[in-house]
Design a protein around this motif. Structure first.
Motif, PDB file in Angstrom:
ATOM      1  N   HIS A  49       0.794  -1.269  -0.016  1.00 18.16           N
ATOM      2  CA  HIS A  49       0.013   0.098  -0.003  1.00 18.16           C
ATOM      3  C   HIS A  49       0.780   1.374   0.065  1.00 18.16           C
ATOM      4  O   HIS A  49       0.655   2.176  -1.104  1.00 18.16           O
TER       5      HIS A  49
ATOM      6  N   ARG B  57      -4.755  11.178   0.752  1.00 21.56           N
ATOM      7  CA  ARG B  57      -4.972   9.807   1.206  1.00 21.56           C
ATOM      8  C   ARG B  57      -6.336   9.161   0.841  1.00 21.56           C
ATOM      9  O   ARG B  57      -6.612   8.124   0.209  1.00 21.56           O
ATOM     10  N   SER B  58      -7.402  10.077   1.431  1.00 16.80           N
ATOM     11  CA  SER B  58      -8.727   9.542   0.983  1.00 16.80           C
ATOM     12  C   SER B  58      -9.086   9.343  -0.642  1.00 16.80           C
ATOM     13  O   SER B  58      -9.793   8.246  -0.792  1.00 16.80           O
TER      14      SER B  58
ATOM     15  N   LYS C 172      -7.590   5.995  -1.645  1.00 14.44           N
ATOM     16  CA  LYS C 172      -8.067   5.027  -0.886  1.00 14.44           C
ATOM     17  C   LYS C 172      -9.384   4.584  -1.603  1.00 14.44           C
ATOM     18  O   LYS C 172     -10.004   3.528  -1.911  1.00 14.44           O
ATOM     19  N   LEU C 173     -10.088   5.671  -2.009  1.00 16.84           N
ATOM     20  CA  LEU C 173     -11.352   5.626  -2.711  1.00 16.84           C
ATOM     21  C   LEU C 173     -11.026   4.894  -4.103  1.00 16.84           C
ATOM     22  O   LEU C 173     -11.897   4.244  -4.674  1.00 16.84           O
TER      23      LEU C 173
ATOM     24  N   ARG D  34      -6.750  -7.665  -2.748  1.00 17.28           N
ATOM     25  CA  ARG D  34      -5.808  -7.616  -1.685  1.00 17.28           C
ATOM     26  C   ARG D  34      -5.301  -8.908  -1.505  1.00 17.28           C
ATOM     27  O   ARG D  34      -5.857 -10.025  -1.753  1.00 17.28           O
TER      28      ARG D  34
ATOM     29  N   PHE E 298      -3.735  -7.533   4.094  1.00 17.40           N
ATOM     30  CA  PHE E 298      -4.469  -6.562   3.345  1.00 17.40           C
ATOM     31  C   PHE E 298      -3.658  -5.295   2.785  1.00 17.40           C
ATOM     32  O   PHE E 298      -4.364  -4.683   1.916  1.00 17.40           O
ATOM     33  N   ASN E 299      -2.457  -5.367   3.082  1.00 19.00           N
ATOM     34  CA  ASN E 299      -1.775  -4.115   2.873  1.00 19.00           C
ATOM     35  C   ASN E 299      -1.294  -4.202   1.202  1.00 19.00           C
ATOM     36  O   ASN E 299      -0.429  -3.232   0.739  1.00 19.00           O
TER      37      ASN E 299
ATOM     38  N   TYR F 185      -1.533  -5.386  -2.582  1.00 18.14           N
ATOM     39  CA  TYR F 185      -2.394  -5.224  -3.688  1.00 18.14           C
ATOM     40  C   TYR F 185      -1.936  -6.035  -4.784  1.00 18.14           C
ATOM     41  O   TYR F 185      -0.513  -5.993  -4.925  1.00 18.14           O
TER      42      TYR F 185
ATOM     43  N   LYS G  50      -4.058   5.255   9.839  1.00 15.88           N
ATOM     44  CA  LYS G  50      -4.716   5.739   8.434  1.00 15.88           C
ATOM     45  C   LYS G  50      -3.707   5.385   7.372  1.00 15.88           C
ATOM     46  O   LYS G  50      -4.006   5.615   6.250  1.00 15.88           O
ATOM     47  N   GLU G  51      -2.362   5.370   7.839  1.00 10.89           N
ATOM     48  CA  GLU G  51      -1.441   5.166   7.028  1.00 10.89           C
ATOM     49  C   GLU G  51      -1.592   3.650   6.299  1.00 10.89           C
ATOM     50  O   GLU G  51      -1.015   3.211   5.183  1.00 10.89           O
ATOM     51  N   GLU G  52      -2.062   2.889   6.976  1.00 12.22           N
ATOM     52  CA  GLU G  52      -2.275   1.594   6.422  1.00 12.22           C
ATOM     53  C   GLU G  52      -3.393   1.358   5.221  1.00 12.22           C
ATOM     54  O   GLU G  52      -4.306   2.503   5.037  1.00 12.22           O
ATOM     55  N   ALA G  53      -3.676   0.273   4.910  1.00  9.91           N
ATOM     56  CA  ALA G  53      -4.686   0.287   3.593  1.00  9.91           C
ATOM     57  C   ALA G  53      -5.990   0.082   3.776  1.00  9.91           C
ATOM     58  O   ALA G  53      -6.944  -0.495   2.930  1.00  9.91           O
ATOM     59  N   TRP G  54      -6.493   0.580   5.033  1.00 13.43           N
ATOM     60  CA  TRP G  54      -7.915   0.201   5.352  1.00 13.43           C
ATOM     61  C   TRP G  54      -8.597   1.199   4.332  1.00 13.43           C
ATOM     62  O   TRP G  54      -8.310   2.371   4.207  1.00 13.43           O
ATOM     63  N   PRO G  55      -9.984   0.643   4.053  1.00 14.59           N
ATOM     64  CA  PRO G  55     -10.474   1.803   3.178  1.00 14.59           C
ATOM     65  C   PRO G  55     -10.914   2.979   3.902  1.00 14.59           C
ATOM     66  O   PRO G  55     -10.709   3.122   5.268  1.00 14.59           O
ATOM     67  N   SER G  56     -11.304   3.995   3.280  1.00 18.25           N
ATOM     68  CA  SER G  56     -11.334   5.515   3.746  1.00 18.25           C
ATOM     69  C   SER G  56     -12.700   5.334   4.588  1.00 18.25           C
ATOM     70  O   SER G  56     -12.455   6.236   5.365  1.00 18.25           O
TER      71      SER G  56
ATOM     72  N   ASP H 113     -11.441   4.766   7.777  1.00 16.21           N
ATOM     73  CA  ASP H 113     -10.707   6.253   8.424  1.00 16.21           C
ATOM     74  C   ASP H 113     -12.027   7.153   8.941  1.00 16.21           C
ATOM     75  O   ASP H 113     -11.838   7.764   9.946  1.00 16.21           O
TER      76      ASP H 113
END
Lengths: 875, 209
Positions: A826, A845-846, A849-850, A863, A868-869, A871, B178-184, B187
């Motif tokens: 990621h 970042r948002s 991620k979107l 993933r 999960f980090n 891809y 939040k730096e990890e790949a969790w979906p927004s 967050d």
């Protein structure tokens, strides 16, 4: 016939001369030398005896290549024999003494008859003894003595060169010189430290250098080259190494004494020390060992010197080590280190100065970095102090950690100062124009450029414009420009840097803006150059804007307004500014504006083509081709696409459509013309029957838009309704021209306000004002130039579209990187994508991620099952 | 051990014979009858587990092929043995996370709508049910409620990662970055949790179900 030298009379005379004439002189010399060397003359063999022995002694040897060993009874095989003894006599003597059997090592008999006589060689120790005799007792302390040794050795070696091997001579001389130099070193060490020692050392070296030069010259034939180097090496080993430390400490002590007295400018002292220190490392000394950068000098001279320097600065600054005195400490240390460096340049060799600089920096700067950095952050009001800090930190060699905090502090200062000192919107906009008009953009950009110049001057004065500080300056200004606090918290949503800069370009390129008019007045001949120069200045700020995509969207919106309303300063200037912006924002972000300018060129060509095919009855028409999708953001939605235009205008429209279709017929692009009546206008000549005055005769020139033209045609052109109408209700007008009733009412109110039409108050019908009178010949009621002001909704729409476009660009960048790498972490993917688009905007970042969510949902990427980090690209 | 013919006979008791496409499967009505026969409430967890155990691909629909395969694998010969197997699977969830994860992910496929997403309203109902009211899922449901109409659906990625999130953070969300790949979406959930701290977590140590 002369007698042979071996005749008895000759020999007798020679012996007599030796004894009576030369003998006393030789004895006297030996006595003198012995007295100097303090040895017993009795132990020294008189030269006469040596010479006599030389005459009689012969050495027997063997030139047999085999290592020959003799029987024990015949080990001393050499025999004394007179020159006149005959072979028979020798043979008899041999017989008397018995047979001599020569055997090899294994005991095999080589000869039973006797030894083989070989060529006689003079004894080696003979020459040594002679040289020793010459040199014994020499404790030369003067150049004269050295020279006499050299001459004597040279003389004897010349005489003995056939008898003594070159290597032996060299070894002997070296052994002798070593012994002599050890004595010199002992004497130097015994001297009083300070000036006497320094003087003696220098004098000894000079003597020895000259003597070694002379000696090597005279021995060069006998021993070949390299003699001088060998002697120098001996000096280094025997004198320099044991004595140099003492000399160095003596020199340092002198410097220290001078320093305590407040100065070291005594030229004699300087000269003497210079001489000494210059010799501390002779050029022939061995190379410094690897991994020991300061080398022997640090150990022998620099170290005590540096200790003295540190001690001196320490004593001067000890009272300023308290936390509150850092600023005074910085000032004083800067001055003292500078003094020490200048002093060191006088006393130390160049490489040692650098080493001393390191020592002082480590001790007084690196050791107090935290305090200096903390103090530096408070020093931005005083440039002199700031420069002191910079100079001080610059002394810490090759240490980024030392300078970086100062750069960071400078960056923070620039950002904070810019945000805090930025004038308010009211100050920037003294005329009270609305925010939407962006009239204040000029003052804001001028102020920002001045701020940039101020900080650049500061960087030049305090930091020598070092690249790191120049970058920090731009980073600080970038931070301020892109901050949400830019232009104050109240106006941050209304005025952000992209919009501000786009507005500035708009003012610059709009022909009737105050800025443009001012430049035209100031530069009547070089107007375009002045505009380009201003644009280039503004580009410096554009480069710092993170959201260049938004900048270009606002630019595009304002460009559309300029082009549609014919208010652009010049098409050439427009193209020039776009060319400047292209490398900054990327070619893809200037595509639309370049296409819009291309539309304008096409429009001009179309108009020219139409003009060329103009008949006498045709209208003089000028058109603009606006490609769908490029301009739609800036255009008012068309309210009545089916407007019925007057006959003359309709014919012109048909002709233009024909020309346009002919132009694109070959490309089969499916292009279709759609008339934008809201942006059309016409110039017509109106005559009013009851109008009076001079103008009434010539008629009034009225500039009306397409809607007004269509309405007026109902009253003036019989072809529209069969006959020219006297009175018409608004609803009738709306039906007749197929125009929206609201638009009809708007345009009727404009025409009535201008006095061209009047209303019947009873019926509400409108009619031509036959008694129209005006002082103006030319009346513009078109209102096309009065385009709708850009509203907050327009701005929000532009930002929204930019955000949407960003999402697409990030998505594309992710796909490109995933295709390249097939599997990515990621954080790594984010950095790669950010690098791809950073020229145009910063990836949030948002948004990233979107975009990832969108791609995983579409099964373009997935993933990794256990992490999960990570891809993975789905092929 | 039941023979294939007996399994088919058992299947035919619930089979939908009114289908035009000729497929042999248990439809929603048949599955409802099966749940009634097993005395399962349709509002409970067990019907979903039963579907999962029978290898159903859609909600309320079980094909003969998967029925035959899974019933044989479970060793079920009648409703009673089938019920025992389902109950055993439910009780195994607390110890076998891999098994639970498979079930959890399959539930998304049962509940998703036409656009391959799960409606938030459906998720709000299903999550407490299948996670035994785990504190994180309950907080997430509240977060979804707070979002209102702007949050209408959840993607499969968000659904799947929610389970991983429940095992990665504590009640204070201290393990979250939040730096990890969790979906927004997570967050936003994290920010919401920080703004609306829970008075006391129900149970911070137990894993879902």
């Amino acid at each position: 016939m002369a007698k042979s030298v071996r005749s008895k009379s000759k020999i007798k005379r020679r012996n007599l001369m030796r004894k009576a004439v030369f003998g006393p002189h030789e004895d006297e010399r030996i006595q003198r030398l012995a007295a100097r060397q303090q040895i017993d003359p009795a132990t020294v063999a008189p030269p006469t005896a040596m010479m006599a022995e030389e005459e009689d002694v012969e050495v027997a040897g063997s030139d047999d290549e085999e290592d020959v060993d003799m029987d024990e009874d015949t080990k001393a095989a050499s025999t004394a024999s007179g020159r006149g003894i005959s072979k028979n006599r020798k043979r008899r003597q041999l017989n008397k003494s018995g047979r001599i059997v020569v055997r090899n090592k294994k005991g095999r008999i080589l000869s039973k008859t006797g030894v083989k006589w070989v060529k006689q060689i003079r004894p080696k120790n003979d020459l040594r003894q002679r040289l020793d005799g010459v040199l014994v007792g020499q404790q030369a302390m003067s150049i004269g003595d050295y020279m006499s040794i050299s001459s004597a050795v040279s003389l004897h070696v010349q005489r003995a060169k056939a008898e003594m091997a070159a290597e032996e001579v060299r070894q002997w001389v070296a052994a002798y010189v070593n012994g002599h130099l050890a004595a010199v070193a002992r004497r130097l060490q015994a001297l009083e430290r300070g000036a006497p020692l320094i003087a003696a050392y220098v004098a000894q070296w000079q003597y020895f250098a000259q003597a070694s030069l002379a000696l090597s010259g005279s021995l060069s034939r006998a021993v070949g080259s390299g003699m001088r180097e060998a002697m120098a090496q001996a000096w280094y080993t025997k004198v320099f190494r044991p004595v140099a430390a003492t000399v160095a400490s003596a020199a340092v002590a002198l410097v220290d004494d001078a320093r305590k007295e407040g100065g070291v400018d005594d030229p004699q002292l300087l000269s003497a020390l210079h001489s000494v220190l210059a010799e501390l490392r002779p050029t022939y000394a061995p190379e410094l060992p690897r991994g020991q950068p300061l080398g022997v000098y640090f150990a022998w001279y620099l170290e005590p010197y540096a200790r003295a320097s540190v001690r001196h600065i320490d004593s001067c600054t000890s009272h300023l080590r308290a936390p509150g005195s850092t600023r005074e400490y910085i000032r004083l240390v800067t001055r003292l280190i500078g003094d020490e460096e200048r002093r060191a340049e006088a006393y130390l060799r160049a490489e040692s100065v650098e080493s001393l600089r390191c020592v002082l920096s480590q001790r007084f700067v690196a050791g107090s970095l935290a305090a200096i950095h903390a103090e530096a952050a408070l020093m931005f009001s005083c440039m002199e102090d700031l420069r002191s800090v910079f100079c001080l930190l610059r002394r810490v060699p090759a240490d980024r950690a030392a300078m970086q905090p100062l750069r960071d502090a400078f960056k923070a200062h620039v950002a904070q100062h810019t945000l805090a000192a930025m004038p308010s919107l009211a100050e920037l906009n003294p005329q009270g124009a609305s925010v939407a008009s962006l009239a204040f953009a000029r003052n804001a950009v001028d102020w920002l450029l001045a701020e940039l110049g101020r900080h650049r001057a500061m960087a030049a004065r305090c930091f020598d414009s070092e690249p790191g500080f120049s970058a920090a300056l731009l980073a600080g200004l970038r931070e301020a420009l892109n901050s949400s606090q830019f232009m104050g918290p109240d106006h941050s949503q209304l005025v952000q840097a992209p919009r501000l800069l786009a507005g500035y370009f708009g003012l610059l390129l709009q022909a009737d803006s105050a800025l443009s008019l001012e430049l035209a007045a100031a530069h009547p001949t070089g107007f375009e150059d002045a505009i380009e120069s201003r644009a280039r200045d503004a580009l410096q700020l554009c480069e710092l804007v993170n959201s260049k995509d938004k900048l270009m969207r606002h630019y595009r919106s304002l460009l559309a307004r300029r082009l549609i309303t014919d208010s652009s300063a010049s098409a050439e200037l427009e193209r020039a500014v776009v060319a400047m912006l292209t490398p900054l924002t990327g070619i893809e972000n200037t595509y639309h504006v370049r296409a819009m300018l291309a539309d304008m060129s096409l429009s001009q060509n179309m108009s020219k083509q139409y003009q060329s095919s103009l008949s006498s009855e045709s209208l003089d028409v000028s058109v603009k081709i606006l490609r769908h999708g490029l301009w739609s953001d800036s255009l008012v939605p068309e309210s009545s696409p089916e407007l019925i235009v007057p006959r003359q205008a309709s014919a012109a429209c048909d002709r233009l459509a024909e020309l346009y279709n002919d132009r694109h017929a070959s490309s089969r692009s499916g292009r279709k013309l759609q008339w934008q009546w809201a942006y059309s206008k016409a110039t017509i000549q109106l005559y009013f029957p009851h109008s009076v005055g001079r103008i009434a005769q010539t008629g009034y020139t009225v500039i009306a838009n397409a809607y007004q033209l269509a309405i007026l045609a109902l009253f003036t052109d019989a072809s529209c309704l069969g006959s020219a109408a006297q009175q018409l209700m608004p609803s009738q007008i709306s039906r007749s021209v197929k125009l929206n009733l609201a638009v009809v009412n708007t345009e009727l109110s404009v025409l009535m306000r201008a006095g061209i039409l009047v209303s019947n108050s009873e019926t509400g019908a409108v009619m031509m004002n036959s008694g129209f009178n005006s002082r103006r010949v030319r009346i513009d009621i078109s209102g096309v130039k009065r385009m709708r002001q850009e509203t907050a909704e327009d701005k929000a729409r532009i930002d929204l579209r930019a955000d949407s476009n960003r999402f697409d660009q990030v998505r594309s960048a992710i796909m490109v990187e995933m295709k390249r790498h097939s599997s990515l972490h990621h954080a790594k993917l984010l950095s790669l994508v950010a690098a791809r688009v950073e020229r145009v905007f910063l990836v949030e970042r948002s948004v990233f991620k979107l975009a990832i969510g969108s791609l995983t949902e579409g099964d373009y990427i997935r993933r990794k099952e256990d992490d999960f980090n990570i891809y993975e690209y789905v092929v | 051990m039941a023979t294939q013919s007996s399994r088919e006979a058992w299947f035919s008791q619930y089979q939908d014979f009114d289908r035009d496409d000729g497929k042999q499967l248990i439809g929603p009505d048949g599955f409802f009858r099966l749940c009634e026969a097993l005395k399962y409430s349709m509002d409970g967890l067990e019907p979903l587990v039963l579907l999962w155990k029978l290898g159903a691909k859609e909600l309320g629909t079980v094909e003969l092929e998967s029925w035959d395969r899974e019933v044989r694998a479970m060793g079920a010969t009648d409703n009673a043995t089938l019920k025992r197997a389902v109950d055993a699977a439910v009780s195994k969830f607390t110890t076998d996370f891999a098994s639970y994860k498979d079930f959890y992910r399959q539930v998304f496929l049962y509940l998703r709508s036409q656009n391959q997403r799960i409606q938030v309203e459906t998720a709000k109902t299903a999550l407490p049910l299948i996670t035994n009211q785990h504190w994180l899922f309950m907080r997430f449901v509240k977060f979804l409620e707070a979002q209102g109409p702007k949050m209408a659906t959840m993607t499969r990625d968000q659904w799947n990662l929610l389970l991983d999130l429940s095992r990665s953070v504590d009640a204070e969300f201290s393990g979250y970055s939040k730096e990890e790949a969790w979906p927004s979406l997570f967050d936003d959930f994290y920010d919401w949790v920080r703004e609306h701290p829970a008075p006391k977590p129900i149970d911070v140590t137990s894993s879902p179900k």
